[in-house]
Enzyme design. Structure first.
Site, PDB file in Angstrom:
ATOM      1  CE1 TYR A 192      46.830  69.709 -70.841  1.00 53.17           C
ATOM      2  CE2 TYR A 192      44.857  70.705 -69.879  1.00 53.17           C
ATOM      3  CZ  TYR A 192      45.485  70.056 -70.937  1.00 53.17           C
ATOM      4  OH  TYR A 192      44.779  69.753 -72.079  1.00 53.17           O
TER       5      TYR A 192
ATOM      6  CB  THR B 192      42.592  72.432 -73.718  1.00 51.68           C
ATOM      7  OG1 THR B 192      41.676  72.466 -72.632  1.00 51.68           O
ATOM      8  CG2 THR B 192      43.862  73.122 -73.262  1.00 51.68           C
ATOM      9  CG  ASP B 193      37.508  73.969 -72.399  1.00 53.93           C
ATOM     10  OD1 ASP B 193      38.453  73.322 -71.910  1.00 53.93           O
ATOM     11  OD2 ASP B 193      36.305  73.720 -72.134  1.00 53.93           O
ATOM     12  CD  GLU B 194      41.543  71.939 -68.552  1.00 49.69           C
ATOM     13  OE1 GLU B 194      42.396  72.173 -67.689  1.00 49.69           O
ATOM     14  OE2 GLU B 194      41.040  70.821 -68.741  1.00 49.69           O
TER      15      GLU B 194
ATOM     16  CE  LYS C   5      47.162  71.472 -75.194  1.00 46.06           C
ATOM     17  NZ  LYS C   5      47.671  70.475 -76.189  1.00 46.06           N
TER      18      LYS C   5
END
Ligand code: NAD
Ligand code: TYD
Length: 340
Positions: A154, A126-128, A158
């Site tokens: 979260y 994810t870009d997060e 990741k």
């Protein structure tokens, strides 16, 4: 004929990916592993369940013995790992299960991938993992070189998985790729995430809970475009590389919520500003030039078309989401929004 193990295929993006792959590669065998947590829904896979080249296995990706046995049986060529705890708000409430599934689960799958010599292990990230960007610097975007700098349990879980994937590549030569995508929307999106939650609440004339002032920006991509990008990376991406996926479609939360109200003919007076999320990331924005330049990928669905298709899908598939929101979801909703 290739065998592809897809984990988390009863969830939002994984199920859309299975539908895409079965159409794009009808000669492939697709084996879906899913634990069926609150976010997994077997009814989503109804249309492929009886197909000869599809198999569903209910399994936790952290179950070492089970995963090993399945790999021995199926001898997969490709593994695509979508399985994850994926909701930031839930990670703030209970980080432990995020570490277990997102980090330990990834290691378990990679150990089996090494042992049985898979030709490609793909990690859906994810870009997060890049943290967030300030609102007053619209010139800044996440590239593959942007340092990892996470905000929530979260995104930290990741990022931990991504680091492990790169370590397995360097240490053991596991043929890996990683994709880091921006926010997805589309059919089968679990109704606790922003877009489906607002559609469902609008349709039920319930308040629309916007966190803070609603000024946070996300870079929205139609789920099918994400699935096509992963397919390209699997077949033409370079081993050991990270590819960012996003379509330069930045929108403020409040503008999305107002647009959903307009499309459904509901009053904006349903909008209720509630307490902000802890550590709330301000802006995500992907620079997709690497995947565009190397693999020719570009998003095909414009936001105004994608959001209409999505709203239409929720109108035509009420039983899918009504069943979800009538169950355990109500306890979650009361916990998350009750005193906000
Ligand atoms: P989702 O929550 O809708 O689905 C997750 C699926 O994984 C569910 O079917 C669930 O049952 C399954 N699962 C959870 N724990 C498991 C375990 N221990 N073993 C086996 N299965 C398990 O998530 P999603 O939105 O479809 O996201 C899929 C992947 O894409 C995630 O890795 C997420 O980090 C990533 N991602 C999501 C977005 C987005 O906008 N939704 C954007 C970028 C990346
Ligand atoms: P979400 O769909 O949870 O995705 P992510 O946090 O992974 O980007 O949330 C998208 C944005 O919408 C995020 O800025 C938080 C905000 N939001 C609300 O304002 N109200 C809500 O009820 C939800 C679920 C999210």
């Amino acid at each position: 004929m290739k065998t592809v193990i897809v984990t988390g295929g009863a969830g939002f993006i994984g199920s859309n990916f299975i539908f895409h792959m079965m159409k794009a590669h009808p000669d492939y065998r697709i084996v879906c592993i899913d634990k069926l947590t609150y976010a997994g829904n077997l009814s989503t896979l109804r249309s492929v369940m009886d197909q000869e080249n599809f198999r569903f296995v209910r399994m936790d990706i952290c179950d070492r013995e089970g995963v090993d046995k399945l790999f021995a049986e199926e001898k997969p060529d490709i593994v695509v790992n979508f399985a994850a705890e994926s909701h930031v708000d839930r990670s703030i409430e209970n980080p432990g299960v995020f570490l277990q599934t997102n980090v330990i689960g990834t290691a378990t799958l990679m150990d089996a991938s090494r042992k049985y010599g898979v030709a490609r292990y793909h990690q859906v990230s994810t870009d997060e993992v890049y943290g967030d960007l300030p609102l007053d610097r619209p010139d800044l975007f996440f590239t593959e070189e942007t340092p990892i700098h996470t905000s929530s349990p979260y995104s930290a879980s990741k990022a931990g998985a991504d680091l492990l994937v790169m370590a397995y590549h360097r240490t053991y030569g596991l043929p890996v790729t990683i994709s880091r995508c921006s926010n997805n929307y589309g059919p089968y999106h679990f109704p606790e995430k922003l877009i489906p939650l607002m559609i469902a609440n609008c349709l039920n004339d319930k308040p629309l809970p916007v966190y803070g002032k609603g000024l946070n920006v996300r870079d929205w991509l139609y789920v099918e475009d994400h699935c096509k990008a992963i397919d390209l990376i699997l077949h033409r991406g370079r081993v050991g590389e990270v590819y960012n996926i996003g379509g330069h479609n930045e929108m403020r939360n409040i503008d999305i919520v107002k647009l959903i109200c307009r499309e459904l003919g509901k009053p904006e007076s349903l909008i209720t500003y509630v307490a902000d999320r802890k550590g709330h990331d301000m802006r995500y924005a992907i620079d997709p030039s690497k995947i565009h330049g190397e693999l020719g990928w570009l998003p095909e669905t414009k936001f105004e078309d994608g959001i209409r298709k999505t709203i239409q899908w929720y109108l035509e598939n009420r039983s899918w989401w009504e069943e979800i929101i009538s169950g355990e979801y109500q306890n979650y909703y009361a916990r998350m929004y009750g005193n906000r």
